[in-house]
Design a protein around this motif. Structure first.
Motif, PDB file in Angstrom:
ATOM      1  N   GLY A   1       0.826  -1.200   0.000  1.00 27.00           N
ATOM      2  CA  GLY A   1       0.000   0.000   0.000  1.00 27.00           C
ATOM      3  C   GLY A   1       0.861   1.250   0.000  1.00 27.00           C
ATOM      4  N   THR A   2       0.223   2.385  -0.192  1.00 30.68           N
ATOM      5  CA  THR A   2       0.978   3.639  -0.290  1.00 30.68           C
ATOM      6  C   THR A   2       1.654   4.016   1.026  1.00 30.68           C
ATOM      7  OG1 THR A   2      -1.057   4.889   0.091  1.00 30.68           O
ATOM      8  CG2 THR A   2      -0.393   4.552  -2.204  1.00 30.68           C
TER       9      THR A   2
ATOM     10  N   GLY B   1       5.641   4.416   1.404  1.00 36.38           N
ATOM     11  CA  GLY B   1       6.225   5.653   1.902  1.00 36.38           C
ATOM     12  C   GLY B   1       7.115   5.415   3.112  1.00 36.38           C
ATOM     13  N   CYS B   2       6.679   4.532   3.991  1.00 35.99           N
ATOM     14  CA  CYS B   2       7.476   4.199   5.177  1.00 35.99           C
ATOM     15  C   CYS B   2       8.803   3.561   4.771  1.00 35.99           C
ATOM     16  CB  CYS B   2       6.670   3.272   6.078  1.00 35.99           C
ATOM     17  SG  CYS B   2       7.520   2.843   7.597  1.00 35.99           S
ATOM     18  N   VAL B   3       8.753   2.614   3.842  1.00 38.78           N
ATOM     19  CA  VAL B   3       9.987   1.965   3.362  1.00 38.78           C
ATOM     20  C   VAL B   3      10.899   3.014   2.719  1.00 38.78           C
ATOM     21  CG1 VAL B   3      10.941   0.295   1.719  1.00 38.78           C
ATOM     22  CG2 VAL B   3       8.944  -0.316   3.107  1.00 38.78           C
ATOM     23  N   ASN B   4      10.336   3.926   1.964  1.00 39.34           N
ATOM     24  CA  ASN B   4      11.139   4.981   1.339  1.00 39.34           C
ATOM     25  C   ASN B   4      11.822   5.858   2.386  1.00 39.34           C
ATOM     26  OD1 ASN B   4      10.408   4.111  -1.212  1.00 39.34           O
ATOM     27  ND2 ASN B   4       8.750   5.605  -1.427  1.00 39.34           N
ATOM     28  N   ARG B   5      11.080   6.238   3.434  1.00 41.38           N
ATOM     29  CA  ARG B   5      11.648   7.090   4.497  1.00 41.38           C
ATOM     30  C   ARG B   5      12.780   6.389   5.239  1.00 41.38           C
ATOM     31  NH1 ARG B   5       6.467   8.271   5.164  1.00 41.38           N
ATOM     32  NH2 ARG B   5       6.205   6.861   6.916  1.00 41.38           N
ATOM     33  N   ILE B   6      12.549   5.147   5.645  1.00 41.16           N
ATOM     34  CA  ILE B   6      13.594   4.476   6.429  1.00 41.16           C
ATOM     35  C   ILE B   6      14.793   4.108   5.544  1.00 41.16           C
ATOM     36  CG2 ILE B   6      12.088   3.707   8.298  1.00 41.16           C
ATOM     37  CD1 ILE B   6      11.993   0.946   7.063  1.00 41.16           C
ATOM     38  N   THR B   7      14.542   3.888   4.262  1.00 40.86           N
ATOM     39  CA  THR B   7      15.664   3.644   3.342  1.00 40.86           C
ATOM     40  C   THR B   7      16.531   4.887   3.248  1.00 40.86           C
ATOM     41  OG1 THR B   7      14.381   2.051   2.060  1.00 40.86           O
ATOM     42  CG2 THR B   7      16.309   3.022   0.982  1.00 40.86           C
ATOM     43  N   ARG B   8      15.898   6.017   3.046  1.00 45.00           N
ATOM     44  CA  ARG B   8      16.653   7.280   2.958  1.00 45.00           C
ATOM     45  C   ARG B   8      17.421   7.541   4.249  1.00 45.00           C
ATOM     46  NH1 ARG B   8      17.465  11.742   0.085  1.00 45.00           N
ATOM     47  NH2 ARG B   8      17.415  13.789   1.044  1.00 45.00           N
ATOM     48  N   LEU B   9      16.784   7.278   5.371  1.00 47.52           N
ATOM     49  CA  LEU B   9      17.428   7.478   6.669  1.00 47.52           C
ATOM     50  C   LEU B   9      18.684   6.617   6.802  1.00 47.52           C
ATOM     51  CD1 LEU B   9      17.277   8.566   9.648  1.00 47.52           C
ATOM     52  CD2 LEU B   9      16.025   6.467  10.154  1.00 47.52           C
ATOM     53  N   PHE B  10      18.544   5.322   6.551  1.00 49.28           N
ATOM     54  CA  PHE B  10      19.682   4.423   6.760  1.00 49.28           C
ATOM     55  C   PHE B  10      20.741   4.532   5.671  1.00 49.28           C
ATOM     56  CE2 PHE B  10      16.805   2.306   9.785  1.00 49.28           C
ATOM     57  CZ  PHE B  10      17.663   2.260  10.882  1.00 49.28           C
TER      58      PHE B  10
ATOM     59  N   GLU C   1      13.584 -18.292   2.590  1.00 50.19           N
ATOM     60  CA  GLU C   1      14.246 -17.136   2.004  1.00 50.19           C
ATOM     61  C   GLU C   1      13.256 -15.975   1.930  1.00 50.19           C
ATOM     62  OE1 GLU C   1      17.453 -17.475  -1.192  1.00 50.19           O
ATOM     63  OE2 GLU C   1      15.746 -16.610  -2.289  1.00 50.19           O
ATOM     64  N   PRO C   2      13.068 -15.284   3.056  1.00 46.98           N
ATOM     65  CA  PRO C   2      12.137 -14.151   3.071  1.00 46.98           C
ATOM     66  C   PRO C   2      12.728 -12.936   2.359  1.00 46.98           C
ATOM     67  CG  PRO C   2      13.244 -14.311   5.162  1.00 46.98           C
ATOM     68  CD  PRO C   2      13.694 -15.499   4.353  1.00 46.98           C
ATOM     69  N   GLN C   3      11.871 -11.962   2.125  1.00 50.25           N
ATOM     70  CA  GLN C   3      12.279 -10.703   1.506  1.00 50.25           C
ATOM     71  C   GLN C   3      11.845  -9.554   2.409  1.00 50.25           C
ATOM     72  OE1 GLN C   3      11.072 -10.522  -2.649  1.00 50.25           O
ATOM     73  NE2 GLN C   3      11.222 -12.736  -2.775  1.00 50.25           N
ATOM     74  N   PRO C   4      12.601  -9.298   3.470  1.00 49.98           N
ATOM     75  CA  PRO C   4      12.237  -8.214   4.397  1.00 49.98           C
ATOM     76  C   PRO C   4      12.217  -6.860   3.691  1.00 49.98           C
ATOM     77  CG  PRO C   4      14.112  -9.490   5.202  1.00 49.98           C
ATOM     78  CD  PRO C   4      13.855  -9.925   3.810  1.00 49.98           C
ATOM     79  N   ASP C   5      11.545  -5.914   4.308  1.00 47.14           N
ATOM     80  CA  ASP C   5      11.447  -4.591   3.697  1.00 47.14           C
ATOM     81  C   ASP C   5      12.781  -3.875   3.628  1.00 47.14           C
ATOM     82  OD1 ASP C   5       8.640  -4.295   2.955  1.00 47.14           O
ATOM     83  OD2 ASP C   5       8.284  -4.592   5.090  1.00 47.14           O
ATOM     84  N   LEU C   6      13.582  -3.969   4.676  1.00 45.68           N
ATOM     85  CA  LEU C   6      14.891  -3.321   4.678  1.00 45.68           C
ATOM     86  C   LEU C   6      15.835  -4.122   5.554  1.00 45.68           C
ATOM     87  CD1 LEU C   6      15.793   0.254   4.444  1.00 45.68           C
ATOM     88  CD2 LEU C   6      16.716  -0.880   6.447  1.00 45.68           C
TER      89      LEU C   6
ATOM     90  N   LEU D   1       9.727   9.665  12.324  1.00 48.24           N
ATOM     91  CA  LEU D   1      10.160   9.511  10.944  1.00 48.24           C
ATOM     92  C   LEU D   1       9.850   8.095  10.447  1.00 48.24           C
ATOM     93  CD1 LEU D   1      11.713  10.779   8.518  1.00 48.24           C
ATOM     94  CD2 LEU D   1      13.688   9.555   9.382  1.00 48.24           C
ATOM     95  N   ALA D   2      10.082   7.107  11.303  1.00 47.67           N
ATOM     96  CA  ALA D   2       9.891   5.709  10.887  1.00 47.67           C
ATOM     97  C   ALA D   2       8.439   5.408  10.547  1.00 47.67           C
ATOM     98  CB  ALA D   2      10.385   4.768  11.983  1.00 47.67           C
ATOM     99  N   ILE D   3       7.512   5.898  11.362  1.00 45.97           N
ATOM    100  CA  ILE D   3       6.103   5.531  11.130  1.00 45.97           C
ATOM    101  C   ILE D   3       5.371   6.554  10.266  1.00 45.97           C
ATOM    102  CG2 ILE D   3       5.872   4.094  13.170  1.00 45.97           C
ATOM    103  CD1 ILE D   3       4.479   6.376  14.574  1.00 45.97           C
ATOM    104  N   GLY D   4       5.971   7.703  10.068  1.00 44.52           N
ATOM    105  CA  GLY D   4       5.375   8.693   9.174  1.00 44.52           C
ATOM    106  C   GLY D   4       4.339   9.557   9.794  1.00 44.52           C
TER     107      GLY D   4
END
Length: 186
Positions: free
Chosen positions: A44-45, A49-58, A81-86, A183-186
């Motif tokens: 979902g959006t 957006g949350c994944v985008n924010r924490i990616t930019r942060l880290f 073999e999971p695919q975690p968000d980050l 920042l993490a949860i938006g």
């Protein structure tokens, strides 16, 4: 007399062969969990957006300290073999192009959970603990909090902390790197 049906469980190697044979495509949103192909929830959006924010942060971490990978696989066992968000990974010269990361190379694993919160907590989190992944964060979008799991055991994580808006937390691997829950949860 009832006949018990047996499931056909797959290995990571067989899972990869399905991709090479065209049975699974890169567009298929599935991951291998305990030998079973599991359809991943649509992104979902708010989740995106949350994944985008924490990616930019880290991504502000120096490259020589960690590799940031987004929604890419880690091999936690021969059948999972999971695919975690980050995931923050130990630096490796090949950037994991010759083999997917193993649990011992994970510095921090983050799952963003909205509709998948129960699945992430009840299914994936115990797998991460058994695999000895040292720290897992679940960004819980339903309750607007950050759940931090540390001290893995074969029975789960022995330490769980919850952080709310206004709180700050640092990953174990980077104690000087402060993350705002806002920042993490938006």
């Amino acid at each position: 007399m009832a006949v018990q049906l047996l499931k056909r469980l797959f290995t990571v190697e067989e899972y990869h062969l399905m991709g090479k044979a065209g049975i699974l495509s890169e567009g298929d949103r599935v991951e291998l969990i305990e030998g079973e192909l599991v359809q991943m929830a649509a992104i979902g959006t708010r989740h995106a957006g949350c994944v985008n924010r924490i990616t930019r942060l880290f991504c502000r971490l120096p490259e020589e300290r960690a590799i940031v990978t987004v929604q890419n696989p880690i091999q936690v066992s021969q059948r999972t073999e999971p695919q975690p968000d980050l995931v923050l990974l130990q630096p490796r010269a090949d950037y994991y192009s010759t083999a997917h990361p193993l649990p011992s190379e994970v510095l921090l694993l983050i799952e963003v959970a909205d509709t998948s919160i129960d699945y992430d907590r009840d299914v994936k989190l115990p797998i991460y603990a058994r695999s000895q992944i040292q720290e897992v964060w679940i960004v819980n979008l339903q309750e607007n909090c950050l759940e931090v799991y540390r001290q893995p055991t074969v029975n789960g994580y022995s330490l769980m902390l919850r952080f709310w808006r206004g709180d700050e937390v640092s990953p174990l691997a980077f104690p000087e790197f402060v993350v705002s829950v806002d920042l993490a949860i938006g």
